[in-house]
Structure formats: C-alpha cells, structure tokens
Design a protein around this motif. Structure first.
Motif, mmCIF file in Angstrom:
data_model
loop_
_atom_site.group_PDB
_atom_site.id
_atom_site.type_symbol
_atom_site.label_atom_id
_atom_site.label_comp_id
_atom_site.label_asym_id
_atom_site.label_seq_id
_atom_site.Cartn_x
_atom_site.Cartn_y
_atom_site.Cartn_z
ATOM 1 N N SER A 59 6.815 30.076 36.299
ATOM 2 C CA SER A 59 7.579 28.963 36.859
ATOM 3 C C SER A 59 6.821 28.191 37.937
ATOM 4 C CB SER A 59 8.930 29.445 37.375
ATOM 5 O OG SER A 59 8.760 30.350 38.442
ATOM 6 N N ARG B 299 5.953 24.189 37.433
ATOM 7 C CA ARG B 299 6.347 23.165 38.407
ATOM 8 C C ARG B 299 5.147 22.359 38.874
ATOM 9 N NH1 ARG B 299 8.863 26.344 42.768
ATOM 10 N NH2 ARG B 299 9.027 28.072 41.350
ATOM 11 N N THR C 190 4.097 19.922 35.972
ATOM 12 C CA THR C 190 5.018 18.828 35.658
ATOM 13 C C THR C 190 5.074 17.810 36.777
ATOM 14 O OG1 THR C 190 6.882 20.102 36.491
ATOM 15 C CG2 THR C 190 6.431 20.221 34.129
ATOM 16 N N LYS D 252 6.568 18.061 39.779
ATOM 17 C CA LYS D 252 7.770 18.075 40.607
ATOM 18 C C LYS D 252 7.506 18.849 41.894
ATOM 19 C CE LYS D 252 10.901 17.770 36.735
ATOM 20 N NZ LYS D 252 12.006 18.364 36.017
ATOM 21 N N THR D 253 6.444 18.508 42.546
ATOM 22 C CA THR D 253 6.132 19.127 43.814
ATOM 23 C C THR D 253 6.440 18.122 44.924
ATOM 24 O OG1 THR D 253 3.850 18.372 43.676
ATOM 25 C CG2 THR D 253 4.328 20.581 42.848
#
Length: 190
Positions: free
Chosen positions: A177, A181, A184, A186-187
């Motif tokens: 996971s 993250r 993708t 989405k930090t």
C-alpha cells in the motif's frame, strides 16, 4: 583347562547380570544399541557416539554450505549453467538432509514421510533432479526438477506462516500500500 575357565566366566557373568545372558550375548547387545546417559534412548546410528554424530553433522553442514555457495555463483548465469546450478543446489539439499539425519536419526526422518506428502514429493524431485543431471545430462529435465524443488519449498514455507496464503496476501497488501500510494501520486504536495 581353558574350557573350565570359559565356563567359570559365563557363570560369573550370569550371576552378576542376574539373567541368563552369556558374555558373548551381552557384548553383542551392547554393540547393537548404545545408550546415551540422561537421554534414555539408544543411538539410531549403530555404534556412533554423540561426538562422532556431531562431527558427521558438521561435515554434512559444511558440504551443504559449500554446495549452496557454489550454486549461488552460477545463479547470475542461470540460462547458461542451469544444469550445474541445479546439481549443486540438489547436492546441497541432500547434504542438509543428511545433516538432519545425523542429529535426529535416519529412522525418525523416515517415519515422518507417510504423514507428509510434501516431503515425499520433495525427495522425489530431489532424486529426479540428481538423476537428470548426473545420468541423463538433460538440462530441461534438470531445470524442471529444480523448479519443482523450489515450488515445494515455497509451499512448505507458506504453510508455516500464520494464516497460510491468506496471511501472505494480507502482509503483501500491507507492504504494497505505501508503494501503491507513491506510484499513484496521492502523496502530500511539496
């Protein structure tokens, strides 16, 4: 006179032992099983002392480590030297099994085979790999036997983990996971 001496020795042995054993019978029984003090069970390798079994164990472990180390040298060139890799890997496994047999005794290892079909499959794959590499000189069959060995070992390790394959999926999801993250995007913005 010698006959009288022998009869006297047998009589003394019977009275000391409390039984009807002769000297030759008692020494034969001692040669068949060797009791270790405090363990209460006879040696499974006839006539070997604890020190001799530990020495044989250390020799087998050393040869096993040598074979595994040499097979690791062939791992980067696996496509070119697949038969040598599989042969060394199988010999290392064989020495490791022999080392366990030195400590536990061969009969204890053999007794567990009917209850463990994975062990029987592994031993068959090990024997098949060695036969294919040494006798047939077939790279394809040797690689197939080595792949079967690795698959059985991986299956055994998975069965030892708590939760089995479900536990591995859970741990993989937990470890994957953060990577997912990051990939993708989405930090947190910088």
């Amino acid at each position: 006179m010698a006959e009288l001496n022998r009869q006297l020795q047998e009589y003394l042995a019977q009275s000391k032992g409390g039984g009807a054993k002769t000297i030759s019978q008692s020494t034969r029984a001692q040669a068949e099983t060797v009791d270790f003090p405090g363990r209460g069970r006879p040696s499974l390798i006839l006539g070997w002392s604890r020190g001799q079994r530990l020495l044989a164990f250390s020799v087998c472990v050393s040869f096993s480590a040598l074979c595994f180390g040499l097979s690791a040298l062939y791992a980067p060139l696996l496509l070119l030297y697949a038969r040598k890799f599989a042969l060394l890997w199988s010999l290392g496994s064989l020495f490791a099994i022999a080392a366990a047999a030195m400590l536990r005794g061969p009969s204890r290892l053999i007794v567990g085979l009917p209850t463990s079909p994975g062990a029987a499959v592994y031993l068959c794959a090990l024997g098949g790999t060695l036969y294919a590499a040494l006798s047939l000189h077939s790279t394809v069959l040797t690689a197939l036997g080595a792949a079967l060995q690795v698959a059985v070992i991986v299956g055994y390790v998975v069965s030892l983990l708590p939760g089995g394959s479900a536990g591995i999926r859970f741990m993989g999801g937990m470890a994957g996971s953060p990577v997912k993250r990051t990939l993708t995007g989405k930090t947190m913005p910088i």
